[in-house]
Design an enzyme around this catalytic site. Structure first.
Site, short mmCIF file in Angstrom:
data_model
loop_
_atom_site.label_atom_id
_atom_site.label_comp_id
_atom_site.label_asym_id
_atom_site.label_seq_id
_atom_site.Cartn_x
_atom_site.Cartn_y
_atom_site.Cartn_z
N SER A 444 -3.73 0.22 2.45
CA SER A 444 -4.11 1.18 3.35
C SER A 444 -3.36 2.18 3.74
CB SER A 444 -4.42 0.03 4.63
OG SER A 444 -5.43 0.71 5.47
N LYS A 469 -6.76 -0.47 -1.25
CA LYS A 469 -7.72 -0.45 -0.14
C LYS A 469 -7.98 0.97 -0.03
CE LYS A 469 -8.84 -1.74 4.37
NZ LYS A 469 -8.93 -0.59 5.15
#
Length: 540
Positions: A444, A469
């Site tokens: 992320s 991600k």
């Protein structure tokens, strides 16, 4: 002509008032809010009986051309009940049938002028056909009004559902909404989903989000929203695990993969590692369990216990862990001096960043300034097992290291919609040699930072491909204190690489024996034969 359907006192009959609208179209009667009767209170016979009341007839001169009854009736009906689009289909069918009926009854003699059809109230009493048409129009207008769900009839629970629907409509990244008509879903849900209690409304919202088939877009009850906020503010009660869905399917048992274990937390002390698979939580299989359901099960009151079944390589572990308050201090740092001949000894500032909470960027700045005061020559930024956090913190930390350049592109289904870059005004350490360490637990916001430093050639990346991600979520609070976590965008690195389910690929690998904390790293640098010295972190 406006037809006002209203009910009097409980003991009196419903009645209809047909008023003259054409004298003053802007009169108060036009602005009055229409109260709709139920369908059963609008029989034609009542209309016929009440139609004997005095009428204010429309006085116009005779028209020189035949009247198109379909258009005339439609023009009269439009101001009556502010017909919506669904009525026009009903009216078109009525117009066709009315036209055929007119031909059959041979009513051409009434096509001369409008005032011959509606000259005064007495003609309504004598002309059965006109009475039938007026009654039919009234019944149709009431029927259409009742069939629609007027805005003023929405309950508090309906309004909360619509608030959630609007947030998804405006913010969700996929404007096809997983290939469905989002407006049609709203109408069907308001008609068919029970929303009599707050629990039923929450269930209707969850059911709506499930149609998107996006595991990262989810609903949060008020207490869960508070828990999420506390996690981004620096403390959490649990076992210190960050989990995600497996990105590769190699025939191994299904479950949830461990992205990272917080240093010093219960899971870390128990030996749970990045890449391990959680097979069960409190004897409940995780095979079909969502990551947020699992996260709720892992969290709990301080001092309570949770049982885990964990697959680590070929080994299956059965662990009983006690929950505790896990401190999320995002940064640890240390000065590592490497002996060398002469005065040019290497002094490396090691910074380990474990999460992107609201304290992260400030803590990184503080660590850099402290290390600089000790005359460091280079930095190592360790992002291994950092599962991400707040997107803005990732952007701010990138600005610390970059003198200029694009940090990330924010994209939706139509392409790039926003660009985050820096002009160097917030740079703190833009020039010293920098090595960044990543692994499959880097996810992320960590991937945004790693990708920005790599593509701008600010740092050299070492390790293994990151988690992958590539989606960004935002948190929205609803009016009752509950919330939505919504996937609002995907991102691309400065080189326009979409890393979703692929990850950021490092420049060089790291040995499996490479240390993971600051003390072990410094000790490793002291040993000329260690793995640390076999890797040329600062070859440039």
């Amino acid at each position: 002509m406006e037809v006002l359907a209203s009910s009097a006192t409980a003991s009196s009959c419903p009645h209809f008032v047909i008023s003259n609208l054409y004298k003053n179209p802007n009169s108060a009667s036009m602005a009055a809010t229409t109260q709709v009767l139920q369908r059963k209170y609008a029989p034609v016979r009542i209309v016929e009986a009440r139609a004997k009341a005095p009428l204010m007839c429309l006085k116009i001169t005779s028209l020189k051309r035949p009247i198109n009854y379909g258009n005339t009736d439609r023009a009269l009906l439009l101001p009556i009940c502010r017909l919506n689009q669904s009525f026009f289909s009903q009216f078109s069918l009525f117009s066709v049938r009315y036209s055929k009926l007119k031909k059959k009854l041979r009513l051409k003699k009434y096509a001369g002028s409008l005032h011959k059809v509606i000259s005064c109230s007495e003609k309504i009493g004598r002309n059965a056909f006109v009475r039938f048409v007026v009654g039919l129009m009234v019944v149709m207008s009431v029927s259409v009004s009742v069939s629609e769900s007027p805005s003023w009839a929405l309950t508090e629970e309906n309004l909360l559902f619509l608030e959630a629907w609007r947030m998804i409509d405006r913010a969700y990244v996929d404007k096809s909404f997983n290939g469905q008509s989002w407006f049609r879903y709203r109408e069907n849900a308001l008609r068919n989903e029970p929303m009599n209690t707050r629990e039923e409304t929450y269930m209707a919202i969850k059911k709506m989000l499930a149609t998107l088939e996006d595991p990262f877009t989810r609903f949060l009850e008020p207490e869960k929203l508070k828990s999420l906020r506390s996690g981004t503010q620096g403390a959490l009660t649990g076992i210190g695990l960050s989990i995600g869905y497996p990105t590769k399917f190699d025939g191994s048992p299904a479950g949830l993969v461990v992205i990272s274990a917080s240093p010093g937390g219960p899971a870390n002390r128990a030996g749970i590692l990045s890449g391990d698979v959680i097979l069960a939580i409190d004897d409940t299989s995780t095979e079909t369990m969502g990551i947020y359901d699992a996260a709720e099960r892992l969290q709990g009151s301080e001092g309570s216990s949770v049982k885990l079944t964990v697959r680590s390589g070929p080994e299956i572990k059965y662990l009983d862990l006690m929950r505790e308050k896990v401190s999320l201090n995002p940064v640890t740092s240390r000065l590592c001096a490497v002996p060398a001949s002469g005065k040019d000894s290497l002094r490396i500032g090691y910074i380990k960043l474990t999460s992107f909470n609201q304290n992260a960027s400030g803590a990184v700045k503080e660590a850099i300034n402290t290390l600089r005061s000790n005359n460091v020559n280079a930095f190592v930024l360790d992002l291994r097992d950092n599962s991400g956090g707040l997107f803005p913190e990732g952007i701010e930390i990138a600005k610390i290291w970059l003198d200029k350049g694009v940090i990330v592109y924010i994209c939706d289904s139509r392409g790039v919609r926003d660009i985050y870059d820096t002009d160097g005004s917030k740079a703190v350490a833009p020039s010293e040699p920098l090595a960044v360490l990543v692994n499959k637990g880097t996810a992320s916001a960590s991937e945004i930072l790693a990708g920005a430093l790599k593509d701008n050639k600010r740092a050299v990346l070492f390790g293994e491909p990151t988690f992958g991600k590539g989606k960004i979520q935002s948190v929205f609070e609803l009016s009752d204190g509950s919330g939505l976590v919504v996937t609002v965008a995907r991102y691309e690195t400065p080189a326009h690489t979409d890393i979703d389910k692929v990850g950021v690929v490092p420049d060089h690998p790291l040995p499996t024996s490479f240390p993971k904390d600051e003390e072990a790293f410094c000790n490793c640098l002291q040993d000329p034969a260690s793995a640390c010295n076999k890797v040329e972190l600062f070859a440039r």
